[in-house]
Design a protein around this motif. Structure first.
Motif, PDB file in Angstrom:
ATOM      1  N   LYS A 118      22.588 -42.274  26.988  1.00 35.19           N
ATOM      2  CA  LYS A 118      22.858 -40.923  27.486  1.00 35.19           C
ATOM      3  C   LYS A 118      21.737 -40.009  26.996  1.00 35.19           C
ATOM      4  CE  LYS A 118      27.108 -41.047  25.744  1.00 35.19           C
ATOM      5  NZ  LYS A 118      27.446 -42.474  25.631  1.00 35.19           N
ATOM      6  N   PRO A 119      21.154 -39.213  27.875  1.00 38.89           N
ATOM      7  CA  PRO A 119      19.976 -38.428  27.482  1.00 38.89           C
ATOM      8  C   PRO A 119      20.346 -37.185  26.687  1.00 38.89           C
ATOM      9  CG  PRO A 119      20.531 -37.971  29.755  1.00 38.89           C
ATOM     10  CD  PRO A 119      21.500 -39.035  29.286  1.00 38.89           C
ATOM     11  N   LEU A 120      19.424 -36.753  25.863  1.00 40.30           N
ATOM     12  CA  LEU A 120      19.515 -35.470  25.177  1.00 40.30           C
ATOM     13  C   LEU A 120      18.133 -34.851  25.315  1.00 40.30           C
ATOM     14  CD1 LEU A 120      21.524 -33.752  23.537  1.00 40.30           C
ATOM     15  CD2 LEU A 120      20.487 -34.668  21.466  1.00 40.30           C
ATOM     16  N   GLY A 121      17.956 -34.099  26.386  1.00 41.82           N
ATOM     17  CA  GLY A 121      16.609 -33.659  26.729  1.00 41.82           C
ATOM     18  C   GLY A 121      15.867 -34.797  27.407  1.00 41.82           C
ATOM     19  N   LYS A 122      14.630 -35.041  26.979  1.00 46.10           N
ATOM     20  CA  LYS A 122      13.808 -36.081  27.594  1.00 46.10           C
ATOM     21  C   LYS A 122      14.017 -37.455  26.968  1.00 46.10           C
ATOM     22  CE  LYS A 122      10.077 -33.022  29.127  1.00 46.10           C
ATOM     23  NZ  LYS A 122       8.609 -32.754  29.078  1.00 46.10           N
ATOM     24  N   ILE A 123      14.677 -37.501  25.811  1.00 45.57           N
ATOM     25  CA  ILE A 123      14.892 -38.792  25.158  1.00 45.57           C
ATOM     26  C   ILE A 123      16.376 -38.968  24.854  1.00 45.57           C
ATOM     27  CG2 ILE A 123      12.581 -38.874  24.139  1.00 45.57           C
ATOM     28  CD1 ILE A 123      13.717 -37.934  21.537  1.00 45.57           C
ATOM     29  N   SER A 124      16.739 -40.204  24.555  1.00 44.92           N
ATOM     30  CA  SER A 124      18.130 -40.524  24.250  1.00 44.92           C
ATOM     31  C   SER A 124      18.357 -40.446  22.746  1.00 44.92           C
ATOM     32  CB  SER A 124      18.458 -41.929  24.762  1.00 44.92           C
ATOM     33  OG  SER A 124      19.787 -42.267  24.480  1.00 44.92           O
ATOM     34  N   PHE A 125      19.546 -40.032  22.342  1.00 49.35           N
ATOM     35  CA  PHE A 125      19.838 -39.925  20.910  1.00 49.35           C
ATOM     36  C   PHE A 125      20.289 -41.272  20.365  1.00 49.35           C
ATOM     37  CE2 PHE A 125      23.738 -38.865  23.143  1.00 49.35           C
ATOM     38  CZ  PHE A 125      24.720 -39.529  22.441  1.00 49.35           C
ATOM     39  N   ASN A 126      19.966 -41.521  19.095  1.00 50.97           N
ATOM     40  CA  ASN A 126      20.353 -42.756  18.417  1.00 50.97           C
ATOM     41  C   ASN A 126      21.724 -42.583  17.769  1.00 50.97           C
ATOM     42  OD1 ASN A 126      17.099 -42.569  18.023  1.00 50.97           O
ATOM     43  ND2 ASN A 126      17.763 -44.665  18.401  1.00 50.97           N
ATOM     44  N   GLN A 127      22.570 -43.611  17.916  1.00 51.85           N
ATOM     45  CA  GLN A 127      23.918 -43.549  17.370  1.00 51.85           C
ATOM     46  C   GLN A 127      24.166 -44.776  16.506  1.00 51.85           C
ATOM     47  OE1 GLN A 127      27.026 -43.211  20.290  1.00 51.85           O
ATOM     48  NE2 GLN A 127      28.662 -43.166  18.762  1.00 51.85           N
TER      49      GLN A 127
END
Length: 331
Positions: free
Chosen positions: A223-232
């Motif tokens: 799932k994107p957060l801006g231009k990159i995806s967040f690490n979980q």
């Protein structure tokens, strides 16, 4: 320090040296640090540190290597430390508050450039029961890593191992919360000194919960957060060190480390900056970083090692430390 009158002091420290890196490269590194104590009149300390390095590759070029095999890096970090807690109320426990902001750029052998921006603030609580116990709570930390391939060679090599490019040259967005418990009596003169550290850290779970509130699935990935995806992920680590002092200069040191980094929801693997690896000066000293484990593999086509780190680590080592001559020690 509250209420005390302390004069401001300035200090400037410069360091320079020659470093050899385990990837068979050699070069100069230097740093310059400025510190201002008693910034606001209550014992606060502000520091800013710049660093730079350039490493020449000592090995011969192999087929598939980029034209440039040298590496250079530049960075700056600033920190503001308060000798008290920024905490609501008047009955604050004994502790410190630290704010940190940093930027680092590294061009790795002409293959790719790495931009890293990081920031955090942390509370340090000093135990009233023991001078050796510290609790560190980080309500917020953010690390953003942006990687850009500087040549087509990196992408060509990754085609041999499709998942490689995602691990060693993937962007990272790590918003995290963390806690560390530390017991450390290494400065005390005892027959046996002990250091124990327990840490837990989570990243991206609150953001993923917010996505779920707007209709997304928990296990929906990238799932994107801006231009990159967040690490979980959720990361847990334990470390126990003991030093048995036979004489003032001869000792036996033992170390046990166990850790697990569990990727969740939005991620299939831990980001490289948070993953575990074996080898290096803080672990198995006789081996270079990433030297051991199934994550390290050799490519006959390119005549070199590729690596990715792991999500689980169990490591134990023993060292006999002794003087050799003057300030030179062996282990």
């Amino acid at each position: 320090y509250l209420g005390d009158t302390i004069s401001r002091t300035h200090s400037l420290t410069a360091d320079a040296g020659i470093a050899y890196r385990t990837n068979n490269s050699l070069g100069p590194d230097a740093s310059l640090k400025y510190a201002l104590k008693n910034v606001l009149g209550n014992g606060e300390t502000f520091t800013v540190k710049g660093n730079g390095a350039y490493y020449w590759a000592l090995r011969n070029r192999h087929p598939g290597d980029p034209k440039k095999t040298d590496t250079y890096k530049l960075g700056v970090n600033a920190a503001l430390v308060f000798p008290y807690l920024h905490w609501a109320g008047d009955n604050n426990p004994d502790g410190d508050t630290k704010y940190m902001l940093g930027y680092q750029y590294e061009n790795i052998a002409g293959g790719y450039g790495v931009h890293k921006l990081s920031g955090s603030f942390t509370y340090f609580f000093h135990s009233s029961n023991s001078p050796y116990i510290t609790h560190a709570f980080t309500p917020f930390s953010l690390s953003v890593v942006m990687m850009k391939a500087e040549s087509a060679d990196l992408l060509d090599k990754a085609a041999e191992y499709p998942s490689l490019i995602k691990v060693i040259a993937g962007d990272e967005f790590v918003p995290s919360i963390g806690y560390n418990f530390t017991y450390n009596d290494y400065r005390a003169k005892r027959a046996v000194n002990t250091m124990f550290d327990f840490g837990v850290k989570e990243s991206g779970n609150l953001i993923n919960a917010l996505y779920c509130a707007f209709g997304h699935k928990w296990n929906e990935q990238y799932k994107p957060l801006g231009k990159i995806s967040f690490n979980q992920f959720v990361k847990v680590s334990l470390e126990l060190r003991n030093r048995f002092n036979f004489t003032e200069k001869v000792s036996l040191a033992t170390r046990l480390f166990a850790g697990a980094n569990i990727p969740l929801g939005n991620s299939t693997f831990a980001p490289l900056s948070e993953a575990f690896y074996a080898g290096g000066p803080n672990g198995m000293r006789a081996a270079s970083p990433y030297a051991y484990g199934p994550g390290n593999f050799f490519s006959a086509k390119y005549n070199q090692n590729f690596f990715h780190a792991g999500d689980v680590k169990l490591e134990a080592n023993v060292e006999l430390r002794f003087p050799i001559v003057w300030k030179l020690y062996g282990a």
